[in-house]
Scaffold this active site. Structure first.
Site, PDB file in Angstrom:
ATOM      1  N   HIS A 284      29.362  58.892  11.124  1.00 52.58           N
ATOM      2  CA  HIS A 284      28.662  60.026  10.533  1.00 52.58           C
ATOM      3  C   HIS A 284      29.591  60.915   9.714  1.00 52.58           C
ATOM      4  O   HIS A 284      29.321  61.225   8.559  1.00 52.58           O
ATOM      5  CB  HIS A 284      28.006  60.818  11.665  1.00 52.58           C
ATOM      6  N   PHE A 285      30.703  61.309  10.326  1.00 53.89           N
ATOM      7  CA  PHE A 285      31.672  62.174   9.651  1.00 53.89           C
ATOM      8  C   PHE A 285      32.657  61.321   8.856  1.00 53.89           C
ATOM      9  O   PHE A 285      33.864  61.296   9.120  1.00 53.89           O
ATOM     10  CB  PHE A 285      32.401  63.055  10.666  1.00 53.89           C
TER      11      PHE A 285
END
Length: 308
Positions: A284-285
């Site tokens: 996600h990051f």
């Protein structure tokens, strides 16, 4: 070596040194609509502006390395959204934590900063905020970079099941079931899930994010999770914006994201055939593990889009 040659070499060395030095990043605050908006800013004030919007479990701190990459050539501004980081609601001010209100604050912030045209970088919660800015001010948007910033139903994974249940039936029990998304362990998990080498993730990232939740209050985050369903209801307006405006768009996506799956990136091309889509083997990051790659892709994209 002649005097003139030495002088020329000195000038060139100075120029190279100046270019190699990272641009200064300024940390400031600006009051708009009863909110003290903290923001990071760097780059020439007269250069094209890039507005960076962070997401859930983060703040403008996530752009600490990206800002210097971009600021040699662009004017870069990264505010903390209300409810996150260093931004705070002024004492005595009533503020409802909805995505409509987050967008109104950031829009007012841009106006107060005299930012009339800008490229958007959106991530996670920053996406529905940015989408509202784009739909309401299409003439201001020069380009869009979406890093796991969803705008399509097919981008939502099965991990949204508890949220969908709470949107459909906003009971006290269904709201309470969302509290686990704001725990320290869950915040850490969102940073590390899908990452091949988790030693690349600095622990300060999720620690600072969780500290902000503890400081500002978990109920703020609960309100936003419950309001997220309103973003999906506005997707049709976003898709019409893409079809009508056809903005230059780069979707650069951590393909192992447990919440926003690759189908959400591919979907941009349905309404905006000019959209570019790139996938990164991370979570996600993505900016935490592939920041340099994302920065390089952004510079190439923004230069190619001739952002002004």
């Amino acid at each position: 070596m002649t005097t003139s040659t030495i002088a020329a070499a000195a000038i060139m060395a100075t120029a190279l040194s100046a270019h190699a030095a990272p641009p200064a990043v300024h940390h400031q605050s600006l009051q708009v609509q009863g909110v003290n908006v903290f923001y990071r800013e760097a780059g020439p004030a007269d250069a094209p502006t890039v507005l960076l919007l962070h997401g859930f479990g983060a703040s403008s701190y996530m752009f600490r390395n990206l800002i210097p990459q971009l600021a040699h050539k662009y004017h870069v501004v990264a505010p903390d959204l209300p409810g996150f980081g260093q931004t705070s609601v002024l004492p005595g001010t009533a503020f409802d934590y909805t995505f409509d209100n987050l967008a109104k604050v950031i829009d007012a912030f841009a106006v107060a900063k005299s930012i009339d045209r800008y490229a958007l970088y959106v991530f996670d919660y920053g996406a529905p905020v940015g989408w509202r800015l784009a739909v309401n001010n299409p003439h201001k948007i020069t380009a869009i970079v979406s890093q796991n910033g969803n705008g399509y139903e097919e981008g939502l994974s099965a991990g949204w099941a508890d949220m969908r249940r709470a949107w459909a039936e906003p009971t006290a029990a269904n709201r309470e079931a969302l509290r686990r998304f704001n725990t320290l362990d869950m915040t850490r998990w969102q940073y590390t899930e899908g990452v091949r080498d988790t030693t690349l993730i600095a622990p300060e990232t999720w620690q600072l994010a969780h500290a902000a939740i503890e400081r500002i209050g978990v109920e703020v985050q609960m309100d936003l999770l419950l309001d997220y369903g309103q973003n999906i209801r506005q997707y049709a307006k976003l898709h019409e914006f893409f079809r009508r405006q056809q903005p230059p768009l780069l979707a650069i996506w951590g393909q192992n994201d447990p919440f926003f799956v690759p189908g959400g990136a591919e979907a941009f091309k349905r309404d905006n055939p000019k959209a570019q889509v790139r996938f990164l083997d991370t979570g996600h990051f993505a900016i935490e593990t592939h920041g340099a790659e994302i920065g390089a892709a952004m510079l190439e994209f923004l230069d190619g889009a001739a952002v002004r």
